[in-house]
Design an enzyme around this catalytic site. Structure first.
Site, PDB file in Angstrom:
ATOM      1  N   GLU A   3       0.847  -1.182   0.000  1.00  0.00           N
ATOM      2  CA  GLU A   3       0.000   0.000   0.000  1.00  0.00           C
ATOM      3  C   GLU A   3       0.888   1.239   0.000  1.00  0.00           C
ATOM      4  OE1 GLU A   3      -3.049  -0.399   3.040  1.00  0.00           O
ATOM      5  OE2 GLU A   3      -3.096  -2.564   2.759  1.00  0.00           O
ATOM      6  N   HIS A 110      11.574 -16.321 -10.033  1.00  0.00           N
ATOM      7  CA  HIS A 110      10.504 -15.332 -10.140  1.00  0.00           C
ATOM      8  C   HIS A 110      10.994 -13.966 -10.628  1.00  0.00           C
ATOM      9  CE1 HIS A 110       7.923 -18.268  -8.295  1.00  0.00           C
ATOM     10  NE2 HIS A 110       8.703 -18.341  -7.230  1.00  0.00           N
ATOM     11  N   LYS A 174     -24.102   8.356   0.763  1.00  0.00           N
ATOM     12  CA  LYS A 174     -23.483   7.067   0.447  1.00  0.00           C
ATOM     13  C   LYS A 174     -23.909   6.014   1.474  1.00  0.00           C
ATOM     14  CE  LYS A 174     -20.558   7.974  -3.046  1.00  0.00           C
ATOM     15  NZ  LYS A 174     -20.692   9.411  -3.178  1.00  0.00           N
ATOM     16  N   ARG A 283     -13.252  -8.377   1.685  1.00  0.00           N
ATOM     17  CA  ARG A 283     -11.963  -8.118   2.327  1.00  0.00           C
ATOM     18  C   ARG A 283     -12.066  -8.368   3.828  1.00  0.00           C
ATOM     19  NH1 ARG A 283      -8.682  -4.915  -0.728  1.00  0.00           N
ATOM     20  NH2 ARG A 283      -7.055  -5.832   0.597  1.00  0.00           N
TER      21      ARG A 283
END
Length: 293
Positions: A3, A110, A174, A283
């Site tokens: 993040e 990888h 919302k 999530r």
């Protein structure tokens, strides 16, 4: 997925380590990592003899500003004398990370992309799950127009645009949960599951609350919490729970300081109530039922 704090940690590491890094050779180990241009050789040719001038971050995207160097250049004293050569944009996705190698070895299983300078120093991009992507956007084109996700991003949490007036308009009417609002990259850039949970805990707001029910004084607390949590994590080098590494291969240390994330069944630091976990929009969400209302 890395993040904002993790990507910012990587950005800082790249900027510090890659001083006068002129790309002399590009090796594509997995073609699907290159999202643009479509012709992979255009990607290679575009990057060759490019000086990585500056690293920026937008949300979870890394953006390297490039300058065009002569093929004989090995060191640039005056970067301002060089013409711009577009941008190299990177999204790490779930498991992508970089390593810098002064004595390169054979690519590991990888390894996806390898960039070499004139001294054979290697910037290696590794990605276990192979979701990460790179774009070379030539000068004259806007990365925001080429990369759909980049162009759709909301304001940065540290920017002046991310203010109470903006948040008030966003949550108006919302019915979505406040957590789903924070995870929406078109609303605010860079916040993911970890920092949404931690910020809502710090603000004392239940992640399940409908966004429209959040009052102004709570929004003020939430905005402050988001900024403080992100800054604290950046200071700790981000969070590592799986594959994230900085440029030196080190784990982020913020995971040792979380209040709710990945602490299911453990006691809340404030009230000793047990931390719970439940899914919101698919999530996993961690919260304290007593401290968050």
């Amino acid at each position: 997925m890395p993040e904002l704090p993790e990507v910012e940690t990587v950005r800082k590491g790249l900027e510090q380590k890659l001083k006068n890094f002129i790309i002399k050779r590009v090796e594509i180990c997995r073609e699907s990592t290159v999202a643009y241009p479509i012709d992979k050789q255009d990607f290679v040719k575009g990057l060759q003899n490019s000086l990585i001038n500056k690293w920026d971050r937008r949300g979870k995207y890394l953006i390297a500003k490039l300058k065009k160097a002569d093929r004989n250049h090995t060191y640039i004293e005056n970067e301002m004398s060089l013409k711009n050569n577009g941008s190299l944009v990177v999204h790490l996705r779930m498991t992508g990370y970089f390593t810098f190698n002064k004595n390169p070895t054979s690519p590991c299983k990888h390894t996806r992309i390898r960039l070499f300078d004139n001294n054979n120093n290697e910037l290696r991009y590794i990605d276990v799950r192979s979701f990460g992507q790179m774009w070379w956007v030539r000068e004259g084109l806007s990365p925001k127009n080429i990369i759909k996700g980049l162009g759709a991003l909301g304001p940065e949490p540290f920017s002046e645009k991310f203010n109470i007036s903006y948040l008030t308009k966003i949550i108006l009417n919302k019915t979505r949960s406040i957590k789903s609002i924070l995870l929406d990259q078109t609303i605010v850039a860079g916040i993911g599951n970890i920092y949404a949970d931690e910020s809502l805990y710090s603000a004392g707001i239940s992640p399940f609350r409908e966004a429209r029910t959040i009052e102004k004084h709570e929004l003020i607390k939430l905005r402050i919490a988001i900024i403080e949590v992100l800054k604290k994590s950046i200071g700790a080098g981000g969070t590592t729970f799986s594959d994230f590494r900085d440029l030196e291969g080190e784990n982020g240390n913020f995971g040792l300081q979380t209040n709710v994330y990945r602490r299911t069944g453990k006691k809340c630091h404030a009230c000793k109530n047990l931390i719970e976990r439940q899914k919101i929009s698919g999530r996993s969400t961690h919260w304290c039922r007593k401290c968050q209302k």
